[in-house]
Design a protein around this motif. Structure first.
Motif, PDB file in Angstrom:
ATOM      1  N   GLU A  75     -15.293 -39.424   4.043  1.00 54.04           N
ATOM      2  CA  GLU A  75     -14.717 -40.819   4.378  1.00 54.04           C
ATOM      3  C   GLU A  75     -13.312 -40.498   4.257  1.00 54.04           C
ATOM      4  N   ASN A  76     -12.768 -39.924   2.765  1.00 55.37           N
ATOM      5  CA  ASN A  76     -11.484 -39.734   2.663  1.00 55.37           C
ATOM      6  C   ASN A  76     -10.795 -38.839   3.753  1.00 55.37           C
ATOM      7  N   LYS A  77     -11.361 -37.801   3.951  1.00 52.87           N
ATOM      8  CA  LYS A  77     -11.003 -36.901   5.132  1.00 52.87           C
ATOM      9  C   LYS A  77     -10.775 -37.658   6.505  1.00 52.87           C
ATOM     10  N   VAL A  78     -11.702 -38.301   6.900  1.00 52.99           N
ATOM     11  CA  VAL A  78     -11.570 -39.096   7.981  1.00 52.99           C
ATOM     12  C   VAL A  78     -10.335 -39.868   7.867  1.00 52.99           C
ATOM     13  N   ALA A  79     -10.235 -40.747   6.950  1.00 51.38           N
ATOM     14  CA  ALA A  79      -9.052 -41.707   6.521  1.00 51.38           C
ATOM     15  C   ALA A  79      -7.666 -40.998   6.682  1.00 51.38           C
ATOM     16  N   LEU A  80      -7.823 -39.698   6.101  1.00 49.14           N
ATOM     17  CA  LEU A  80      -6.434 -39.063   6.060  1.00 49.14           C
ATOM     18  C   LEU A  80      -6.181 -38.227   7.397  1.00 49.14           C
ATOM     19  N   GLN A  81      -7.124 -38.457   8.300  1.00 47.60           N
ATOM     20  CA  GLN A  81      -7.088 -37.866   9.732  1.00 47.60           C
ATOM     21  C   GLN A  81      -7.168 -36.123   9.674  1.00 47.60           C
ATOM     22  N   GLU A  82      -7.826 -35.610   8.490  1.00 47.56           N
ATOM     23  CA  GLU A  82      -8.023 -34.317   8.316  1.00 47.56           C
ATOM     24  C   GLU A  82      -9.258 -33.938   9.225  1.00 47.56           C
ATOM     25  N   ILE A  83     -10.289 -34.833   9.431  1.00 46.11           N
ATOM     26  CA  ILE A  83     -11.318 -34.415  10.548  1.00 46.11           C
ATOM     27  C   ILE A  83     -11.385 -35.885  11.436  1.00 46.11           C
ATOM     28  N   ASP A  84     -11.834 -35.794  12.788  1.00 48.44           N
ATOM     29  CA  ASP A  84     -11.798 -36.475  13.747  1.00 48.44           C
ATOM     30  C   ASP A  84     -12.898 -37.560  13.649  1.00 48.44           C
ATOM     31  N   PHE A  85     -14.220 -37.172  13.011  1.00 47.73           N
ATOM     32  CA  PHE A  85     -15.148 -38.222  12.923  1.00 47.73           C
ATOM     33  C   PHE A  85     -16.029 -37.678  11.747  1.00 47.73           C
ATOM     34  N   GLY A  86     -16.705 -38.555  11.127  1.00 55.23           N
ATOM     35  CA  GLY A  86     -17.738 -38.304  10.025  1.00 55.23           C
ATOM     36  C   GLY A  86     -19.091 -38.969  10.090  1.00 55.23           C
ATOM     37  N   LEU A  87     -19.958 -38.229  10.046  1.00 54.62           N
ATOM     38  CA  LEU A  87     -21.525 -38.615  10.195  1.00 54.62           C
ATOM     39  C   LEU A  87     -21.922 -38.714   8.709  1.00 54.62           C
ATOM     40  N   ILE A  88     -22.378 -39.972   8.203  1.00 53.26           N
ATOM     41  CA  ILE A  88     -22.585 -39.820   6.757  1.00 53.26           C
ATOM     42  C   ILE A  88     -23.670 -40.858   6.370  1.00 53.26           C
ATOM     43  N   LYS A  89     -24.189 -40.452   5.211  1.00 55.07           N
ATOM     44  CA  LYS A  89     -25.569 -41.347   4.926  1.00 55.07           C
ATOM     45  C   LYS A  89     -25.165 -41.915   3.403  1.00 55.07           C
ATOM     46  N   GLY A  90     -25.406 -43.240   3.224  1.00 53.96           N
ATOM     47  CA  GLY A  90     -25.626 -43.755   1.762  1.00 53.96           C
ATOM     48  C   GLY A  90     -24.140 -43.981   1.424  1.00 53.96           C
ATOM     49  N   THR A  91     -23.568 -44.686   2.033  1.00 53.37           N
ATOM     50  CA  THR A  91     -21.916 -44.864   1.727  1.00 53.37           C
ATOM     51  C   THR A  91     -22.002 -46.398   1.353  1.00 53.37           C
ATOM     52  N   LYS A  92     -20.846 -46.934   0.750  1.00 56.28           N
ATOM     53  CA  LYS A  92     -20.821 -48.185   0.495  1.00 56.28           C
ATOM     54  C   LYS A  92     -19.817 -48.886   1.350  1.00 56.28           C
ATOM     55  N   GLN A  93     -19.338 -48.255   2.110  1.00 56.38           N
ATOM     56  CA  GLN A  93     -18.654 -48.501   3.404  1.00 56.38           C
ATOM     57  C   GLN A  93     -17.263 -49.355   2.861  1.00 56.38           C
TER      58      GLN A  93
ATOM     59  N   ALA B 144      -9.448 -48.465   5.794  1.00 55.96           N
ATOM     60  CA  ALA B 144      -8.874 -47.657   6.619  1.00 55.96           C
ATOM     61  C   ALA B 144      -9.893 -47.308   7.792  1.00 55.96           C
ATOM     62  N   LEU B 145     -10.986 -47.566   7.590  1.00 57.98           N
ATOM     63  CA  LEU B 145     -12.063 -46.817   8.294  1.00 57.98           C
ATOM     64  C   LEU B 145     -12.782 -48.009   9.212  1.00 57.98           C
ATOM     65  N   GLN B 146     -13.412 -47.718  10.142  1.00 52.29           N
ATOM     66  CA  GLN B 146     -14.270 -48.532  11.118  1.00 52.29           C
ATOM     67  C   GLN B 146     -15.493 -47.661  10.912  1.00 52.29           C
ATOM     68  N   TYR B 147     -16.465 -48.509  10.382  1.00 49.17           N
ATOM     69  CA  TYR B 147     -18.124 -48.080  10.063  1.00 49.17           C
ATOM     70  C   TYR B 147     -18.926 -48.572  11.352  1.00 49.17           C
ATOM     71  N   GLU B 148     -19.561 -47.772  11.758  1.00 49.97           N
ATOM     72  CA  GLU B 148     -20.719 -48.115  12.773  1.00 49.97           C
ATOM     73  C   GLU B 148     -22.095 -47.671  12.361  1.00 49.97           C
ATOM     74  N   THR B 149     -22.967 -48.471  11.960  1.00 52.29           N
ATOM     75  CA  THR B 149     -24.383 -47.998  11.459  1.00 52.29           C
ATOM     76  C   THR B 149     -24.912 -47.353  12.858  1.00 52.29           C
ATOM     77  N   ILE B 150     -25.514 -46.496  12.995  1.00 48.33           N
ATOM     78  CA  ILE B 150     -26.109 -45.582  14.332  1.00 48.33           C
ATOM     79  C   ILE B 150     -27.457 -45.411  13.990  1.00 48.33           C
ATOM     80  N   GLY B 151     -28.027 -45.837  12.911  1.00 53.74           N
ATOM     81  CA  GLY B 151     -29.634 -45.486  12.703  1.00 53.74           C
ATOM     82  C   GLY B 151     -30.226 -46.740  11.946  1.00 53.74           C
TER      83      GLY B 151
END
Length: 118
Positions: free
Chosen positions: A64-82, A86-93
């Motif tokens: 999440e931090n790396k996406v927010a800092l634009q160090e990576i383009d996308f992050g696929l994560i599990k078990g986040t408090k969202q 600075a981020l847009q979260y989309e549950t995809i499963g």
């Protein structure tokens, strides 16, 4: 779920190709990195061999931090408090699997999945 992520990634790559050749920097927490990312990276690599793809595997908060800092383009994560505003979260499963992106990606996601993600 994987098809939505693949579709968003392919759209991102098409935008890269329209302006310039570049790279796609992905991040994932443990489980998504091992289950979903190998196939995603393989499919994108076959379709767009000129795009350099990298993957960082870290904890969900680190991704999440790396996406927010634009160090990576996308992050696929599990078990986040969202909690990162600075981020847009989309549950995809159904397993609390969440795609984290910067705010402007929300329009792209809604364009290709108008009923939302669940």
């Amino acid at each position: 779920m994987l098809l939505l992520l693949l579709h968003v990634s392919l759209r991102f790559i098409e935008n890269l190709l329209a302006g310039h050749i570049g790279s796609l920097r992905l991040g994932a927490s443990g489980l998504p990195a091992h289950i979903f990312m190998p196939d995603l990276i393989h499919q994108v690599s076959l379709a767009y061999p000129e795009i350099r793809i990298s993957l960082e595997v870290k904890t969900a908060p680190e991704i999440e931090n790396k996406v927010a800092l634009q160090e990576i383009d996308f992050g696929l994560i599990k078990g986040t408090k969202q909690e990162n505003t600075a981020l847009q979260y989309e549950t995809i499963g159904e397993d609390s699997l969440v795609l984290a992106s910067v705010q402007h990606m929300n329009l792209l996601l809604k364009e290709h999945h108008p009923r939302g993600c669940s």
